[in-house]
Design a protein around this motif. Structure first.
Motif, PDB file in Angstrom:
ATOM      1  N   LYS A   1       7.035  19.746  34.389  1.00 29.26           N
ATOM      2  CA  LYS A   1       5.932  19.064  34.827  1.00 29.26           C
ATOM      3  C   LYS A   1       5.779  20.168  36.337  1.00 29.26           C
ATOM      4  O   LYS A   1       4.544  20.363  36.312  1.00 29.26           O
ATOM      5  CB  LYS A   1       6.010  17.834  36.124  1.00 29.26           C
TER       6      LYS A   1
ATOM      7  N   GLN B   1       5.376  18.027  46.256  1.00 24.74           N
ATOM      8  CA  GLN B   1       5.816  17.809  46.002  1.00 24.74           C
ATOM      9  C   GLN B   1       6.923  17.799  47.309  1.00 24.74           C
ATOM     10  O   GLN B   1       6.741  16.076  47.969  1.00 24.74           O
ATOM     11  CB  GLN B   1       6.934  18.263  44.755  1.00 24.74           C
TER      12      GLN B   1
ATOM     13  N   VAL C   1      11.127  27.452  29.271  1.00 23.41           N
ATOM     14  CA  VAL C   1      10.759  26.372  30.299  1.00 23.41           C
ATOM     15  C   VAL C   1       9.561  25.340  29.875  1.00 23.41           C
ATOM     16  O   VAL C   1       9.030  24.649  30.605  1.00 23.41           O
ATOM     17  CB  VAL C   1      11.110  26.097  32.225  1.00 23.41           C
TER      18      VAL C   1
ATOM     19  N   GLU D   1       4.603  14.406  42.428  1.00 21.09           N
ATOM     20  CA  GLU D   1       5.151  13.857  42.985  1.00 21.09           C
ATOM     21  C   GLU D   1       4.548  12.831  43.902  1.00 21.09           C
ATOM     22  O   GLU D   1       4.650  12.551  44.739  1.00 21.09           O
ATOM     23  CB  GLU D   1       6.881  13.997  42.879  1.00 21.09           C
TER      24      GLU D   1
ATOM     25  N   ASN E   1      13.157  14.145  35.091  1.00 23.55           N
ATOM     26  CA  ASN E   1      13.607  15.141  35.932  1.00 23.55           C
ATOM     27  C   ASN E   1      13.866  16.977  35.091  1.00 23.55           C
ATOM     28  O   ASN E   1      14.166  16.420  33.966  1.00 23.55           O
ATOM     29  CB  ASN E   1      14.364  15.207  37.113  1.00 23.55           C
TER      30      ASN E   1
HETATM   31  N1  LIG Z   1      11.833  29.355  40.154  1.00 28.02           N
HETATM   32  C1  LIG Z   1      12.238  28.830  39.271  1.00 28.02           C
HETATM   33  N2  LIG Z   1      13.217  29.940  38.665  1.00 28.02           N
HETATM   34  C2  LIG Z   1      14.213  29.232  37.660  1.00 28.02           C
HETATM   35  N3  LIG Z   1      14.120  28.185  37.247  1.00 28.02           N
HETATM   36  C3  LIG Z   1      13.284  27.239  37.758  1.00 28.02           C
HETATM   37  C4  LIG Z   1      12.870  27.491  38.649  1.00 28.02           C
HETATM   38  N4  LIG Z   1      11.340  26.617  38.379  1.00 28.02           N
HETATM   39  C5  LIG Z   1      11.709  25.471  38.266  1.00 28.02           C
HETATM   40  N5  LIG Z   1      13.259  26.611  37.304  1.00 28.02           N
HETATM   41  C6  LIG Z   1      13.954  25.099  36.214  1.00 28.02           C
HETATM   42  O1  LIG Z   1      12.669  24.687  35.181  1.00 28.02           O
HETATM   43  C7  LIG Z   1      12.684  23.910  34.692  1.00 28.02           C
HETATM   44  C8  LIG Z   1      11.375  22.762  34.797  1.00 28.02           C
HETATM   45  O2  LIG Z   1      11.852  23.077  36.669  1.00 28.02           O
HETATM   46  P1  LIG Z   1      10.448  21.663  37.065  1.00 28.02           P
HETATM   47  O3  LIG Z   1      10.463  21.595  38.211  1.00 28.02           O
HETATM   48  O4  LIG Z   1       8.977  22.341  36.496  1.00 28.02           O
HETATM   49  O5  LIG Z   1      10.720  20.329  36.250  1.00 28.02           O
HETATM   50  P2  LIG Z   1      10.216  19.368  36.706  1.00 28.02           P
HETATM   51  O6  LIG Z   1       9.671  18.425  35.312  1.00 28.02           O
HETATM   52  O7  LIG Z   1       8.487  19.404  37.787  1.00 28.02           O
HETATM   53  O8  LIG Z   1      11.174  18.174  37.275  1.00 28.02           O
HETATM   54  P3  LIG Z   1      11.397  17.624  39.004  1.00 28.02           P
HETATM   55  O9  LIG Z   1      10.800  15.974  39.006  1.00 28.02           O
HETATM   56  O10 LIG Z   1      13.044  17.280  38.865  1.00 28.02           O
HETATM   57  O11 LIG Z   1      10.940  18.550  39.844  1.00 28.02           O
HETATM   58  C9  LIG Z   1      14.205  23.152  35.558  1.00 28.02           C
HETATM   59  O12 LIG Z   1      15.602  23.510  33.892  1.00 28.02           O
HETATM   60  C10 LIG Z   1      13.936  23.857  36.247  1.00 28.02           C
HETATM   61  O13 LIG Z   1      15.399  24.388  37.037  1.00 28.02           O
END
Ligand SMILES: Nc1ncnc2c1ncn2[C@@H]1O[C@H](COP(=O)(O)OP(=O)(O)OP(=O)(O)O)[C@@H](O)[C@H]1O
Length: 290
Positions: free
Chosen positions: A40, A80, A18, A158, A36
């Motif tokens: 981040k 967030q 990720v 956020e 999303n």
């Molecule tokens: N604890 C976890 N276990 C498994 N997958 C996870 C976990 N946390 C995040 N992910 C996955 O990692 C990827 C990145 O997620 P993250 O929340 O870091 O993205 P983001 O850019 O912050 O998006 P958002 O604005 O939707 O929160 C996504 O595909 C999410 O489903």
């Protein structure tokens, strides 16, 4: 002020990558922009030591993220989704956080709480219960708890989620003022949140940083390919969806901002904005850094 240096950072969740080899320097205020799911929050959680990376390292001057306890002393974090016991008032909530941060002396604790209340302009509301706060006020309580201990690094995820237009603008001004004497890292998928609050920008897509640098450096990528013209409905219909940045209706015409790589209408390109550069990176490029 030292800078944070992130080197070759990679994170897997259940075998899925990720975050992929993140390299970022954070010299002051950094806005992390991405859609999303881009990664981040995961990066923010690694920065706050709540999650550990699988590869790579983070350093702030001589302090390494391998030493979690030292790092935690430096960091204030607004997640967030920040909420608190609905029946407590703001003062009690902040006192509770100050106790959790190890402030044992009641008088000095109270002094510190009053100081952060003043910074976020909530002194007059300190006896208001959490359940009676607007979204913007609740985010300000979140900032106040993050400011306890006067941290050198603020991490804010956020910042304007769930806020109305007026609250957003007030909250952005608060963030700007907080970025003057500390490192502040703000993540958002809303370009305006970062445009006025952060001097440095990192754009993250599918777990990779696709662009980073000062705001002007990041914006450069869209230079020469952004145009704004008045178009008829027919001309508008001829544009590719991906090319359109924004549309404003002007009577029976439209004022349209769009990407054009061949300058088909032979007009002068407009100065790009951060939003232009962000959309350009999202729509037209695979992962490559400038
Ligand atoms: N604890 C976890 N276990 C498994 N997958 C996870 C976990 N946390 C995040 N992910 C996955 O990692 C990827 C990145 O997620 P993250 O929340 O870091 O993205 P983001 O850019 O912050 O998006 P958002 O604005 O939707 O929160 C996504 O595909 C999410 O489903």
């Amino acid at each position: 002020m030292d800078k944070i240096k992130i080197e070759n950072l990679t994170k897997y969740f259940g075998g899925r990558k990720v975050l992929d080899n993140i390299n970022l320097d954070i010299p002051g205020s950094l806005g992390l922009l991405g859609p999303n799911g881009a990664g981040k929050t995961t990066l923010m959680r690694i920065l706050t030591t709540l999650v550990h990376s699988d590869e790579g390292q983070i350093k702030y001057g001589e302090i390494s993220w391998e030493n979690k306890d030292n790092v935690r002393q430096l960091i204030g974090y607004l997640p967030q989704h920040f909420s608190m016991y609905q029946n407590l008032n703001i003062l009690d909530v902040l006192d509770h956080f100050a106790v959790l941060k190890g402030r044992e002396n009641k008088d000095s604790r109270n002094e510190e709480v009053q100081q952060v209340l003043q910074q976020v302009n909530l002194e007059q509301n300190q006896k208001t219960k959490i359940k009676h706060l607007s979204g913007g006020m609740l985010r300000r309580v979140g900032i106040a708890q993050a400011l306890l201990g006067d941290p050198e690094i603020l991490v804010i995820d956020e910042p304007t989620a769930g806020l109305d237009v007026e609250e957003r603008s007030r909250f952005r001004r608060l963030l700007r003022s907080l970025s003057e004497n500390r490192i502040i890292i703000i993540s958002s998928h809303i370009v305006e949140d970062l445009e006025t609050t952060c001097d440095h920008i990192g754009i993250i897509k599918n777990g990779s940083v696709v662009s980073s640098g000062t705001r002007d450096e990041v914006i450069q990528v869209a230079s020469g390919c952004v145009f704004e013209s008045e178009l008829s409905q027919k001309q508008l219909d001829s544009l590719d969806d991906d090319a359109i940045i924004s549309i404003k209706q002007m009577g029976d015409h439209y004022s349209v901002r769009y990407f054009d790589f061949r300058n088909q209408r032979a007009c002068t390109s407009d100065w790009p904005t951060l939003e232009d550069a962000y959309l350009y990176r999202m729509r037209y490029e695979n992962n490559e850094t400038i």
